[in-house]
Write a protein that holds these residues in place. Structure first.
Motif, PDB file in Angstrom:
ATOM      1  N   THR A   4       1.103  -1.000  -0.447  1.00  0.00           N
ATOM      2  CA  THR A   4      -0.514  -0.354   0.330  1.00  0.00           C
ATOM      3  C   THR A   4       0.893   1.509  -0.028  1.00  0.00           C
ATOM      4  N   ALA A   5       1.902   1.957   0.793  1.00  0.00           N
ATOM      5  CA  ALA A   5       2.923   2.717   1.179  1.00  0.00           C
ATOM      6  C   ALA A   5       3.583   2.796  -0.340  1.00  0.00           C
ATOM      7  N   ARG A   6       4.383   1.269  -1.125  1.00  0.00           N
ATOM      8  CA  ARG A   6       4.236   1.923  -2.579  1.00  0.00           C
ATOM      9  C   ARG A   6       4.006   2.311  -3.479  1.00  0.00           C
ATOM     10  N   LEU A   7       2.432   1.422  -3.670  1.00  0.00           N
ATOM     11  CA  LEU A   7       1.826   2.430  -4.299  1.00  0.00           C
ATOM     12  C   LEU A   7       1.569   3.635  -4.447  1.00  0.00           C
ATOM     13  N   PHE A   8       1.593   4.016  -3.045  1.00  0.00           N
ATOM     14  CA  PHE A   8       1.000   5.255  -2.820  1.00  0.00           C
ATOM     15  C   PHE A   8       2.549   5.772  -2.824  1.00  0.00           C
ATOM     16  N   GLN A   9       3.340   6.222  -2.940  1.00  0.00           N
ATOM     17  CA  GLN A   9       4.550   6.192  -3.898  1.00  0.00           C
ATOM     18  C   GLN A   9       5.238   6.362  -5.129  1.00  0.00           C
ATOM     19  N   LEU A  10       4.475   5.337  -5.446  1.00  0.00           N
ATOM     20  CA  LEU A  10       4.551   5.738  -6.838  1.00  0.00           C
ATOM     21  C   LEU A  10       3.499   6.791  -7.427  1.00  0.00           C
ATOM     22  N   MET A  11       2.195   6.120  -7.244  1.00  0.00           N
ATOM     23  CA  MET A  11       1.624   7.247  -7.543  1.00  0.00           C
ATOM     24  C   MET A  11       2.259   8.937  -7.380  1.00  0.00           C
ATOM     25  N   GLN A  12       2.975   9.469  -6.491  1.00  0.00           N
ATOM     26  CA  GLN A  12       3.366  10.460  -5.930  1.00  0.00           C
ATOM     27  C   GLN A  12       4.727  10.851  -7.022  1.00  0.00           C
ATOM     28  N   VAL A  32      13.503  -0.882  -6.105  1.00  0.00           N
ATOM     29  CA  VAL A  32      12.777  -1.591  -6.300  1.00  0.00           C
ATOM     30  C   VAL A  32      13.078  -2.152  -7.490  1.00  0.00           C
ATOM     31  N   SER A  33      12.312  -3.403  -8.503  1.00  0.00           N
ATOM     32  CA  SER A  33      12.823  -3.212  -9.337  1.00  0.00           C
ATOM     33  C   SER A  33      11.792  -3.230 -10.761  1.00  0.00           C
ATOM     34  N   PRO A  34      12.312  -3.297 -11.717  1.00  0.00           N
ATOM     35  CA  PRO A  34      10.931  -2.814 -12.937  1.00  0.00           C
ATOM     36  C   PRO A  34       9.911  -4.059 -13.390  1.00  0.00           C
ATOM     37  N   ARG A  35      10.231  -5.155 -12.724  1.00  0.00           N
ATOM     38  CA  ARG A  35       9.003  -5.963 -12.686  1.00  0.00           C
ATOM     39  C   ARG A  35       8.343  -5.435 -11.734  1.00  0.00           C
ATOM     40  N   THR A  36       8.554  -5.123 -10.313  1.00  0.00           N
ATOM     41  CA  THR A  36       7.888  -4.648  -9.634  1.00  0.00           C
ATOM     42  C   THR A  36       6.636  -2.955  -9.950  1.00  0.00           C
ATOM     43  N   ILE A  37       7.436  -2.513 -10.570  1.00  0.00           N
ATOM     44  CA  ILE A  37       6.721  -1.556 -10.953  1.00  0.00           C
ATOM     45  C   ILE A  37       5.558  -2.061 -12.167  1.00  0.00           C
ATOM     46  N   HIS A  38       6.193  -2.535 -13.096  1.00  0.00           N
ATOM     47  CA  HIS A  38       5.039  -3.253 -14.235  1.00  0.00           C
ATOM     48  C   HIS A  38       3.102  -4.089 -13.370  1.00  0.00           C
ATOM     49  N   ARG A  39       3.798  -4.693 -12.423  1.00  0.00           N
ATOM     50  CA  ARG A  39       2.844  -4.664 -11.865  1.00  0.00           C
ATOM     51  C   ARG A  39       1.940  -3.770 -10.866  1.00  0.00           C
ATOM     52  N   ASP A  40       3.029  -3.061 -10.446  1.00  0.00           N
ATOM     53  CA  ASP A  40       2.027  -2.101  -9.228  1.00  0.00           C
ATOM     54  C   ASP A  40       1.011  -0.851 -10.604  1.00  0.00           C
ATOM     55  N   ILE A  41       2.021  -0.602 -11.544  1.00  0.00           N
ATOM     56  CA  ILE A  41       0.793  -0.232 -12.466  1.00  0.00           C
ATOM     57  C   ILE A  41      -0.451  -0.787 -12.537  1.00  0.00           C
TER      58      ILE A  41
END
Length: 235
Positions: A4-12, A32-41
């Motif tokens: 949840t905190a990571r998704l919030f930071q990604l939105m920011q 984090v890894s680019p793969r994690t970014i893709h999942r979070d997107i």
């Protein structure tokens, strides 16, 4: 870090950074890894965020589902764009960057049709002759005014005469040729205007003049108006 905190930071990161942002850039920002970014997107899209782009091209936040849409008429939107672009041109570096950031945030909260209109606004602002560059940190001066703390600085007037001043900063006014500080001067015991490009070695003191800034500013503006009206009557 929780998801949840990571998704919030990604939105920011998507709101504040230059667009588009690649997964590699976002991964470096969040650790984090680019793969994690893709999942979070994908997760943010499932929650309603409108994010344009794909792997290899970068991502842009088009519409932020966590914030309610803002309602503006077309003329209001053009006025906002014009004002913020003017600030980008005449503001000090911190204020200019804030105007750019405000435009990005505004675009993220607008409905898609108006977001497109913001990106391609008819009105814009440009200046061939910019105001004289301030010789102090204007962001520090702005904060001193908000905190209602007296400041001291060296000042050189139009005749080249130097003095040391201690003032209560009331307002910063952006004019055609220079930006000026409207203040209460301790030396003259009266309102005075100082050009920011003639101020040097500014220090913020511990002396507080709270809660006098607003009433002092009102008095200063009222006096300026009265003097202007008197001049117009004489002419």
């Amino acid at each position: 870090m929780s998801r949840t905190a990571r998704l919030f930071q990604l939105m920011q990161a998507l709101r504040s950074g230059p667009s588009p942002r690649t997964s590699v850039q976002l991964a470096q920002d969040l650790g984090v890894s680019p793969r994690t970014i893709h999942r979070d997107i994908d997760a943010l899209r499932a929650l309603g965020a409108v994010i344009d782009g794909e792997a290899g091209f970068g991502f842009t936040l088009i519409e932020d589902a966590t914030l309610p849409p803002l309602g503006f008429t077309n003329d209001e939107l053009e006025a906002l764009v014009l004002g913020l672009r003017e600030v980008q041109l005449i503001g000090d570096p911190a204020l200019s960057d804030a105007a750019s950031e405000a435009l990005r945030k505004l675009q993220g909260r607008l409905p898609q049709r108006q977001s497109h209109r913001l990106s391609h606004a008819v009105l814009t602002a440009t200046r061939f002759d910019r105001p004289a560059v301030p010789t102090i940190d204007v962001a520090v001066l702005r904060q001193a005014a908000w905190d209602e703390r007296a400041v001291e600085f060296a000042y050189t007037d139009a005749k080249g005469v130097g003095t040391r001043r201690r003032v209560n900063p009331l307002s910063i006014v952006y004019m055609d040729r220079a930006s000026v500080l409207l203040s209460w001067c301790h030396l003259r015991e009266d309102f005075r205007v100082f050009r920011l490009d003639r101020m040097q070695d500014m220090d913020v003191s511990d002396e507080s003049f709270r809660p006098k800034r607003v009433p002092l500013l009102r008095e200063a503006i009222a006096r300026i108006r009265a003097e202007r009206e008197a001049q117009e009557q004489e002419s």
